[in-house]
Design an enzyme around this catalytic site. Structure first.
Site, PDB file in Angstrom:
ATOM      1  CG  ASN A  89      -0.897  -0.431   2.186  1.00 42.67           C
ATOM      2  OD1 ASN A  89       0.717  -1.319   2.783  1.00 42.67           O
ATOM      3  ND2 ASN A  89      -0.930   0.241   3.677  1.00 42.67           N
ATOM      4  CD  GLU A 101      -1.624   4.982   4.644  1.00 39.87           C
ATOM      5  OE1 GLU A 101      -0.825   5.227   5.840  1.00 39.87           O
ATOM      6  OE2 GLU A 101      -2.432   3.291   5.065  1.00 39.87           O
ATOM      7  CB  CYS A 119      -5.165  -1.629  -2.045  1.00 36.34           C
ATOM      8  SG  CYS A 119      -6.364  -0.264  -1.034  1.00 36.34           S
ATOM      9  CD  GLU A 169      -5.283  -6.235  -0.816  1.00 39.50           C
ATOM     10  OE1 GLU A 169      -4.904  -5.203  -1.287  1.00 39.50           O
ATOM     11  OE2 GLU A 169      -5.775  -6.757  -0.044  1.00 39.50           O
ATOM     12  CB  CYS A 193     -10.967  -3.465   0.568  1.00 43.23           C
ATOM     13  SG  CYS A 193     -10.128  -2.489  -0.438  1.00 43.23           S
ATOM     14  CB  CYS A 248      -8.576  -4.332  -3.462  1.00 45.20           C
ATOM     15  SG  CYS A 248      -7.689  -3.640  -3.149  1.00 45.20           S
TER      16      CYS A 248
HETATM   17  N1  THU Z   1      -5.455  -1.657   2.430  1.00 42.52           N
HETATM   18  C1  THU Z   1      -4.794  -2.874   1.623  1.00 42.52           C
HETATM   19  O1  THU Z   1      -3.759  -2.289   1.027  1.00 42.52           O
HETATM   20  N2  THU Z   1      -5.596  -3.348   1.119  1.00 42.52           N
HETATM   21  C2  THU Z   1      -6.525  -3.931   1.719  1.00 42.52           C
HETATM   22  O2  THU Z   1      -6.959  -4.131   1.563  1.00 42.52           O
HETATM   23  C3  THU Z   1      -7.015  -2.426   2.438  1.00 42.52           C
HETATM   24  C4  THU Z   1      -6.778  -2.033   3.352  1.00 42.52           C
HETATM   25  C5  THU Z   1      -4.461  -0.386   2.709  1.00 42.52           C
HETATM   26  C6  THU Z   1      -4.811   1.309   2.519  1.00 42.52           C
HETATM   27  C7  THU Z   1      -4.748   2.003   3.501  1.00 42.52           C
HETATM   28  O3  THU Z   1      -3.295   2.195   2.887  1.00 42.52           O
HETATM   29  C8  THU Z   1      -4.592   0.636   5.130  1.00 42.52           C
HETATM   30  O4  THU Z   1      -4.198  -0.710   4.243  1.00 42.52           O
HETATM   31  C9  THU Z   1      -5.780   1.221   6.186  1.00 42.52           C
HETATM   32  O5  THU Z   1      -7.135   1.171   5.186  1.00 42.52           O
END
Ligand code: THU
Length: 160
Positions: free
Chosen positions: A62, A64, A73, A75, A112, A115
């Protein structure tokens, strides 16, 4: 009126050590990717390792952003990286793991919804299943033989 019941089946592994050698190695690579995630705001790192049919392993984590919705994310970083470099190569399986600075999460953390939808796009396109393994920082691992099991009633190109 009638009712429709939708069921899903997952394999549950006690720990990373119960996985087959190649799957364990894929999960270890997801952990390597996870450690390199850029998650200064949520402090929640996610790592993905995606095996392609040609043997390539694509890593993602991920990313940010100070403008929160501009982040992405793990994925989707991995599948988009894969599909931009190898648009004609099928995706075989993906391992996912996480690391939170706030707590040690010992139960599997699924991808999530956004994704799942994004992975489904390629599963539908390639007409063959993408296996997903997901875990917390430690503990059990869930495996699904197809992304479709995590996203029943998918919205796909057939309706467009
Ligand atoms: N996140 C992912 O990388 N994948 C997911 O399927 C769910 C959430 C990340 C997004 C964000 O940077 C952190 O997790 C918190 O939500």
């Amino acid at each position: 009126m009638k009712e429709l019941t939708i069921q899903t089946k997952l394999a549950v592994y006690e720990s990373i050590d119960e996985l087959q050698k190649d799957d364990k190695s894929l999960m270890i690579q997801a952990k390597v990717a996870c450690d390199k995630a850029y998650a200064p705001y949520s402090k929640f790192k996610v790592g993905a390792a995606l095996l392609l049919e040609n043997g390539e392993i694509i890593l993602g984590n991920n990313q940010e952003n100070a403008a929160y919705p501009s982040g992405m994310c793990a994925e989707r970083v991995a599948i988009w990286k894969a599909h931009s470099d190898f648009p004609d190569v099928k995706m075989v399986k993906m391992a996912l793991t996480i690391k939170s600075e706030k707590q040690v999460i010992k139960s599997p953390v699924p991808p999530c919804g956004a994704c799942r939808q994004s992975i489904a796009e390629y599963e539908v396109k390639q007409k063959s299943p993408i296996v997903i393994f997901f875990m917390g920082e430690e503990g059990e691992i869930y495996k699904t033989k197809s992304l479709a099991n995590l996203l029943p009633l998918v919205f796909d190109k057939e309706v467009l």
